[in-house]
Scaffold this motif. Structure first.
Motif, PDB file in Angstrom:
ATOM      1  N   MET A   1      -7.807  -0.969  27.828  1.00  0.00           N
ATOM      2  CA  MET A   1      -6.814  -0.656  26.808  1.00  0.00           C
ATOM      3  C   MET A   1      -7.505  -0.535  25.452  1.00  0.00           C
ATOM      4  O   MET A   1      -8.373  -1.318  25.107  1.00  0.00           O
ATOM      5  CB  MET A   1      -5.769  -1.775  26.755  1.00  0.00           C
ATOM      6  CG  MET A   1      -4.594  -1.465  25.850  1.00  0.00           C
ATOM      7  SD  MET A   1      -3.264  -2.660  26.149  1.00  0.00           S
ATOM      8  CE  MET A   1      -3.539  -3.738  24.786  1.00  0.00           C
ATOM      9  N   ALA A   2      -7.132   0.510  24.688  1.00  0.00           N
ATOM     10  CA  ALA A   2      -7.780   0.760  23.397  1.00  0.00           C
ATOM     11  C   ALA A   2      -7.451  -0.359  22.421  1.00  0.00           C
ATOM     12  O   ALA A   2      -6.328  -0.856  22.373  1.00  0.00           O
ATOM     13  CB  ALA A   2      -7.317   2.096  22.823  1.00  0.00           C
ATOM     14  N   THR A   3      -8.462  -0.739  21.659  1.00  0.00           N
ATOM     15  CA  THR A   3      -8.240  -1.772  20.648  1.00  0.00           C
ATOM     16  C   THR A   3      -7.678  -1.135  19.389  1.00  0.00           C
ATOM     17  O   THR A   3      -8.007  -0.006  19.036  1.00  0.00           O
ATOM     18  CB  THR A   3      -9.556  -2.497  20.303  1.00  0.00           C
ATOM     19  OG1 THR A   3     -10.489  -1.524  19.843  1.00  0.00           O
ATOM     20  CG2 THR A   3     -10.087  -3.214  21.513  1.00  0.00           C
ATOM     21  N   ARG A   4      -6.844  -1.864  18.725  1.00  0.00           N
ATOM     22  CA  ARG A   4      -6.226  -1.361  17.497  1.00  0.00           C
ATOM     23  C   ARG A   4      -7.178  -1.549  16.313  1.00  0.00           C
ATOM     24  O   ARG A   4      -7.706  -2.640  16.118  1.00  0.00           O
ATOM     25  CB  ARG A   4      -4.940  -2.145  17.258  1.00  0.00           C
ATOM     26  CG  ARG A   4      -4.182  -1.682  16.028  1.00  0.00           C
ATOM     27  CD  ARG A   4      -2.911  -2.510  15.916  1.00  0.00           C
ATOM     28  NE  ARG A   4      -2.275  -2.294  14.644  1.00  0.00           N
ATOM     29  CZ  ARG A   4      -1.235  -2.978  14.231  1.00  0.00           C
ATOM     30  NH1 ARG A   4      -0.734  -3.930  15.018  1.00  0.00           N
ATOM     31  NH2 ARG A   4      -0.692  -2.743  13.064  1.00  0.00           N
ATOM     32  N   ARG A   5      -7.399  -0.461  15.557  1.00  0.00           N
ATOM     33  CA  ARG A   5      -8.318  -0.529  14.415  1.00  0.00           C
ATOM     34  C   ARG A   5      -7.650  -1.251  13.254  1.00  0.00           C
ATOM     35  O   ARG A   5      -6.481  -1.036  12.944  1.00  0.00           O
ATOM     36  CB  ARG A   5      -8.721   0.869  13.956  1.00  0.00           C
ATOM     37  CG  ARG A   5      -9.478   1.663  15.019  1.00  0.00           C
ATOM     38  CD  ARG A   5      -9.975   2.965  14.448  1.00  0.00           C
ATOM     39  NE  ARG A   5     -11.134   2.746  13.619  1.00  0.00           N
ATOM     40  CZ  ARG A   5     -11.608   3.664  12.767  1.00  0.00           C
ATOM     41  NH1 ARG A   5     -10.998   4.803  12.609  1.00  0.00           N
ATOM     42  NH2 ARG A   5     -12.674   3.401  12.029  1.00  0.00           N
ATOM     43  N   ARG A   6      -8.415  -2.118  12.640  1.00  0.00           N
ATOM     44  CA  ARG A   6      -7.880  -2.867  11.513  1.00  0.00           C
ATOM     45  C   ARG A   6      -7.664  -1.947  10.308  1.00  0.00           C
ATOM     46  O   ARG A   6      -8.453  -1.032  10.059  1.00  0.00           O
ATOM     47  CB  ARG A   6      -8.850  -3.997  11.139  1.00  0.00           C
ATOM     48  CG  ARG A   6      -8.306  -4.947  10.100  1.00  0.00           C
ATOM     49  CD  ARG A   6      -9.074  -6.264  10.147  1.00  0.00           C
ATOM     50  NE  ARG A   6     -10.485  -6.101   9.861  1.00  0.00           N
ATOM     51  CZ  ARG A   6     -10.994  -6.054   8.625  1.00  0.00           C
ATOM     52  NH1 ARG A   6     -10.202  -6.135   7.588  1.00  0.00           N
ATOM     53  NH2 ARG A   6     -12.281  -5.925   8.444  1.00  0.00           N
ATOM     54  N   LYS A   7      -6.590  -2.148   9.598  1.00  0.00           N
ATOM     55  CA  LYS A   7      -6.242  -1.330   8.446  1.00  0.00           C
ATOM     56  C   LYS A   7      -7.357  -1.374   7.395  1.00  0.00           C
ATOM     57  O   LYS A   7      -7.941  -2.426   7.136  1.00  0.00           O
ATOM     58  CB  LYS A   7      -4.939  -1.854   7.842  1.00  0.00           C
ATOM     59  CG  LYS A   7      -4.406  -0.992   6.701  1.00  0.00           C
ATOM     60  CD  LYS A   7      -3.146  -1.604   6.109  1.00  0.00           C
ATOM     61  CE  LYS A   7      -3.496  -2.737   5.161  1.00  0.00           C
ATOM     62  NZ  LYS A   7      -2.355  -3.168   4.323  1.00  0.00           N
ATOM     63  N   ILE A   8      -7.631  -0.225   6.787  1.00  0.00           N
ATOM     64  CA  ILE A   8      -8.645  -0.169   5.731  1.00  0.00           C
ATOM     65  C   ILE A   8      -8.102  -0.891   4.499  1.00  0.00           C
ATOM     66  O   ILE A   8      -7.013  -0.575   4.013  1.00  0.00           O
ATOM     67  CB  ILE A   8      -8.993   1.282   5.372  1.00  0.00           C
ATOM     68  CG1 ILE A   8      -9.542   2.014   6.594  1.00  0.00           C
ATOM     69  CG2 ILE A   8     -10.001   1.322   4.230  1.00  0.00           C
ATOM     70  CD1 ILE A   8      -9.809   3.483   6.354  1.00  0.00           C
ATOM     71  N   PRO A   9      -8.819  -1.881   3.970  1.00  0.00           N
ATOM     72  CA  PRO A   9      -8.333  -2.625   2.797  1.00  0.00           C
ATOM     73  C   PRO A   9      -8.327  -1.752   1.547  1.00  0.00           C
ATOM     74  O   PRO A   9      -9.238  -0.956   1.320  1.00  0.00           O
ATOM     75  CB  PRO A   9      -9.325  -3.783   2.666  1.00  0.00           C
ATOM     76  CG  PRO A   9     -10.564  -3.300   3.333  1.00  0.00           C
ATOM     77  CD  PRO A   9     -10.127  -2.386   4.435  1.00  0.00           C
ATOM     78  N   LYS A  10      -7.293  -1.929   0.725  1.00  0.00           N
ATOM     79  CA  LYS A  10      -7.145  -1.129  -0.491  1.00  0.00           C
ATOM     80  C   LYS A  10      -7.107  -2.042  -1.719  1.00  0.00           C
ATOM     81  O   LYS A  10      -6.384  -3.037  -1.740  1.00  0.00           O
ATOM     82  CB  LYS A  10      -5.861  -0.302  -0.437  1.00  0.00           C
ATOM     83  CG  LYS A  10      -5.859   0.762   0.661  1.00  0.00           C
ATOM     84  CD  LYS A  10      -4.573   1.571   0.608  1.00  0.00           C
ATOM     85  CE  LYS A  10      -4.558   2.639   1.690  1.00  0.00           C
ATOM     86  NZ  LYS A  10      -3.309   3.436   1.655  1.00  0.00           N
ATOM     87  N   VAL A  11      -7.882  -1.657  -2.720  1.00  0.00           N
ATOM     88  CA  VAL A  11      -7.965  -2.431  -3.966  1.00  0.00           C
ATOM     89  C   VAL A  11      -7.422  -1.598  -5.118  1.00  0.00           C
ATOM     90  O   VAL A  11      -7.831  -0.449  -5.315  1.00  0.00           O
ATOM     91  CB  VAL A  11      -9.421  -2.854  -4.266  1.00  0.00           C
ATOM     92  CG1 VAL A  11      -9.503  -3.591  -5.600  1.00  0.00           C
ATOM     93  CG2 VAL A  11      -9.971  -3.712  -3.147  1.00  0.00           C
ATOM     94  N   GLY A  12      -6.495  -2.169  -5.873  1.00  0.00           N
ATOM     95  CA  GLY A  12      -6.049  -1.537  -7.106  1.00  0.00           C
ATOM     96  C   GLY A  12      -6.966  -1.954  -8.257  1.00  0.00           C
ATOM     97  O   GLY A  12      -7.618  -3.000  -8.194  1.00  0.00           O
ATOM     98  N   PHE A  13      -7.029  -1.132  -9.303  1.00  0.00           N
ATOM     99  CA  PHE A  13      -7.971  -1.445 -10.384  1.00  0.00           C
ATOM    100  C   PHE A  13      -7.362  -1.070 -11.726  1.00  0.00           C
ATOM    101  O   PHE A  13      -6.821   0.027 -11.893  1.00  0.00           O
ATOM    102  CB  PHE A  13      -9.282  -0.686 -10.185  1.00  0.00           C
ATOM    103  CG  PHE A  13     -10.481  -1.393 -10.740  1.00  0.00           C
ATOM    104  CD1 PHE A  13     -11.318  -2.135  -9.913  1.00  0.00           C
ATOM    105  CD2 PHE A  13     -10.771  -1.356 -12.093  1.00  0.00           C
ATOM    106  CE1 PHE A  13     -12.409  -2.816 -10.420  1.00  0.00           C
ATOM    107  CE2 PHE A  13     -11.862  -2.027 -12.612  1.00  0.00           C
ATOM    108  CZ  PHE A  13     -12.683  -2.761 -11.768  1.00  0.00           C
TER     109      PHE A  13
END
Length: 444
Positions: free
Chosen positions: A1-13
């Motif tokens: 079963m395919a593993t779920r990719r972790r969400k790309i973290p987003k930084v505000g600036f």
């Protein structure tokens, strides 16, 4: 079963303050992007927010505190860095919920805090950062910071307390960055620091290397090398030392822009001594005359403080007389404002606020007449203009001459077909006022 990719973290600036702080922000953003973080355009899309603050004067402190409060309200997870972070426990006391606090040029500390509260997602197969890094300026110009900190101890300033003593960057590193920026499409390099004239003092002007070629770590040699890159080179924050005289011939030769941003601050010898500033009004008048003799087209920008503790009406009039004789092209003026931690706060004979404001208005009225006359001399001439973009109507292109730095000086409005940002054009000046110029395109 395919593993779920972790969400790309987003930084505000949020980046506040001077161009030197802007460069700090660019370095942090470049490192974040290189590690796989995305930069969120708003609070709602960010997993956390970094606020790079300014803390030089009271208004800047208030703006920074407002920005931190807004980020906490809109997002809730906030990391604070920059000059305000160096002012003791002010941030922590005001906002106990912030995740971390650090001072200026603290890239590693900011990255550590981001890692702790928002671990990166590693993907070695993605190319995340362009060679020139992440920039907050338009593509066609960039700030080039050549040093950190300052060795001066001006009584109205707390920059050394926040940013430390002068630390010059190796000349090879500066030139390599400049080359990379030019290859990426930059057409104007704005050289910045706390004291550009002092570049290399801490290193005893030792010789560095660029492309195998020896170059002294000194303003003259750096400016000369930058002048080989084929773009506009503009010098900011240049203290009026005798060594600056050596750079003026490079301007007359067209190697660097005939433009100097020199913070004179006052003209009275007594006030300058109280400020712990170099030179005096008489010496500076002589220096300005010598610069103009070598390079008649030089544009001189400066800043001044009125209402400094102890300033008399006679000393203010002395400043106005200096202004009339110097005929500087671009001038900014600030009414003195006490800064927490500055030694000037202990000086006697503070000037009432209403007197400060009156002097500031009289100063700017005097300069307005000078500026209007200086710009009127350009009507009928043909000027090289760097285009920054089109106005909202699409009828005028907006650009700048060699004598105008972005955001702080004037503009040229050019009635023309659409022109691209970063394009150089020749413009015949047809009209002027106290700040800006207007002209028509000279077809090749």
């Amino acid at each position: 079963m395919a593993t779920r990719r972790r969400k790309i973290p987003k930084v505000g600036f949020v980046s506040l303050g001077c161009p030197k702080a802007l460069v700090d922000s660019e370095r942090i953003l470049t490192r974040l992007r290189a590690e796989g973080y995305l930069i969120a355009p708003d609070y709602a899309g960010a997993d956390l927010v970094v606020v790079n603050t300014c803390g030089f004067i009271d208004d800047a402190v208030a703006e920074s505190l407002d920005a931190i409060g807004e980020a906490l309200e809109e997002n809730g997870k906030v990391i604070v860095t920059g000059c305000l972070g160096a002012k003791g426990d002010l941030v922590r006391t005001t906002f106990p919920r912030v995740l971390a606090v650090s001072g200026p040029h603290a890239t590693d500390e900011v990255l550590d805090a981001v890692h702790a509260h928002l671990p990166p997602r590693h993907d070695p197969f993605e190319s995340l950062v362009p060679p020139q890094g992440i920039r907050l300026t338009p593509r066609h110009y960039a700030y080039l910071k050549i040093s950190e900190g300052c060795n001066h101890r001006c009584t109205f300033c707390i920059i050394p307390q926040m940013r430390g003593d002068l630390v010059s960057r190796p000349v090879g590193d500066v030139m390599t960055e400049a080359e990379t920026l030019v290859r990426s499409g930059v057409r104007e390099l704005l050289v910045i620091s706390q004291d550009t004239s002092a570049y290399g003092v801490d290193l005893r002007y030792r010789t560095g290397f660029w492309g195998g070629r020896p170059i002294r770590t000194r303003m003259l040699e750096l400016a000369s090398a930058l002048g080989e890159l084929g773009v506009w080179v503009r010098l900011h924050y240049v203290y009026p030392y005798p060594s600056v005289d050596e750079v003026i011939p490079l301007m007359a030769q067209g190697r660097v822009l005939p433009y100097l941003d020199v913070p004179f601050q006052h003209a009275s010898a007594r006030i300058l001594k109280l400020m712990k500033r170099p030179a005096s009004g008489e010496v500076n008048i002589e220096r300005i005359a010598a610069w103009r003799a070598i390079c008649p087209d030089i544009t001189l920008r400066s800043t001044f403080i009125v209402g400094f503790p102890g300033e008399t009406e006679a000393e203010f009039e002395e400043l106005l007389a200096f202004l009339r004789e110097a005929k500087l092209d671009r001038v900014g003026c600030f009414a003195y404002s006490p800064v927490e931690g500055a030694r000037a706060n202990a000086l006697p004979d503070s000037v009432p606020d209403e007197v400060k404001e009156d002097r500031r208005k009289r100063f700017m009225a005097t300069q307005a007449r000078i500026s209007r006359a200086r710009l009127k001399r350009k009507v009928g001439t043909v000027q090289q203009v760097l285009i920054d973009g089109m106005d909202e109507s699409g009828e005028f292109a907006i650009g700048r001459t060699r004598g105008d730095a972005p955001e702080i000086d004037g503009i040229v409005r050019v009635r023309a077909h659409p022109l691209a940002a970063g394009e150089f054009v020749d413009v015949r000046i047809t009209a002027s006022d106290q700040h800006d110029l207007e002209g028509e395109l000279v077809e090749p």
